[in-house]
Design a protein around this motif. Structure first.
Motif, PDB file in Angstrom:
ATOM      1  N   LEU A 170       7.942   6.942  -6.989  1.00  0.00           N
ATOM      2  CA  LEU A 170       7.501   5.741  -6.273  1.00  0.00           C
ATOM      3  C   LEU A 170       6.385   5.028  -7.026  1.00  0.00           C
ATOM      4  O   LEU A 170       6.381   3.788  -7.111  1.00  0.00           O
ATOM      5  CB  LEU A 170       7.042   6.102  -4.864  1.00  0.00           C
ATOM      6  CG  LEU A 170       8.146   6.141  -3.818  1.00  0.00           C
ATOM      7  CD1 LEU A 170       7.712   6.915  -2.597  1.00  0.00           C
ATOM      8  CD2 LEU A 170       8.558   4.727  -3.455  1.00  0.00           C
ATOM      9  N   VAL A 178      10.991   2.393  -0.577  1.00  0.00           N
ATOM     10  CA  VAL A 178      11.141   3.808  -0.225  1.00  0.00           C
ATOM     11  C   VAL A 178      12.607   4.220  -0.311  1.00  0.00           C
ATOM     12  O   VAL A 178      12.934   5.260  -0.893  1.00  0.00           O
ATOM     13  CB  VAL A 178      10.566   4.100   1.178  1.00  0.00           C
ATOM     14  CG1 VAL A 178      10.895   5.519   1.614  1.00  0.00           C
ATOM     15  CG2 VAL A 178       9.065   3.867   1.201  1.00  0.00           C
ATOM     16  N   ILE A 197       0.858   4.870  -1.435  1.00  0.00           N
ATOM     17  CA  ILE A 197       2.034   5.722  -1.243  1.00  0.00           C
ATOM     18  C   ILE A 197       1.563   7.045  -0.661  1.00  0.00           C
ATOM     19  O   ILE A 197       0.556   7.604  -1.113  1.00  0.00           O
ATOM     20  CB  ILE A 197       2.744   5.959  -2.594  1.00  0.00           C
ATOM     21  CG1 ILE A 197       3.209   4.626  -3.189  1.00  0.00           C
ATOM     22  CG2 ILE A 197       3.902   6.949  -2.442  1.00  0.00           C
ATOM     23  CD1 ILE A 197       3.509   4.676  -4.672  1.00  0.00           C
TER      24      ILE A 197
END
Length: 162
Positions: free
Chosen positions: A40, A151, A53
């Motif tokens: 991510l 995501v 995150i």
């Protein structure tokens, strides 16, 4: 000749539910959390996305990163979105979409404190096959549909390698 950008298509409740059925782990370890969180971060950096995150499992934070441009407000949003996943067992964006599909909003109809819960996109359940929801992976810093899609993209990529 200039072209007007097309608006992003909002996914249906059915499409969001299909994402949850598809994005399931065989197992989810500390190492998996690190690898997914790192993926991510890589995706967000490529896009210069100002996001924070977070990955939680069973109430424990396993991964957290704050990229340039993110603020402490993003951490508050992460906590609120994650609580929705923990309470409903579904993606925060999906929970909000279900309320909207009934002609109302999460804030109007959930009877939950909006300072504690936010059914905005960006938190997705970590579901383990044969176990159920064990945690959540959450992004905050972009418009809610973009948080959700970031995501989902990372989960799709991560699970395709597993």
């Amino acid at each position: 000749m200039t072209t007007t950008p097309k608006p992003e298509l909002t996914p249906t409740v059915e499409e969001l539910e299909a994402q949850e059925r598809r994005l399931v782990f065989r197992r989810f370890t500390h190492d998996d959390a690190w690898a997914l969180g790192s993926l991510l971060v890589e995706l967000a950096r490529e896009r210069q996305a100002p996001v924070a995150i977070d990955i939680h499992r069973a109430g424990q934070q396993l991964f957290h990163a704050a990229l340039p441009g993110s603020t402490h407000d993003n951490d508050a949003w992460i906590a609120r979105k994650r609580r929705v996943v923990e309470r409903y067992g579904s993606a925060s964006y999906l929970v909000g979409a279900r309320f909207r599909a009934k002609g109302t909003t999460f804030e109007e109809s959930s009877r939950l404190d909006p300072d504690t819960y936010a059914a905005h996109g960006g938190s997705f359940p970590v579901t383990v096959e044969g176990v159920g929801v064990v945690g959540a992976v959450t992004v905050s810093g972009l418009p809610q549909l973009q948080d959700h899609r970031l995501v989902v993209e990372a989960l799709e990529h991560f699970l395709s390698r597993a």
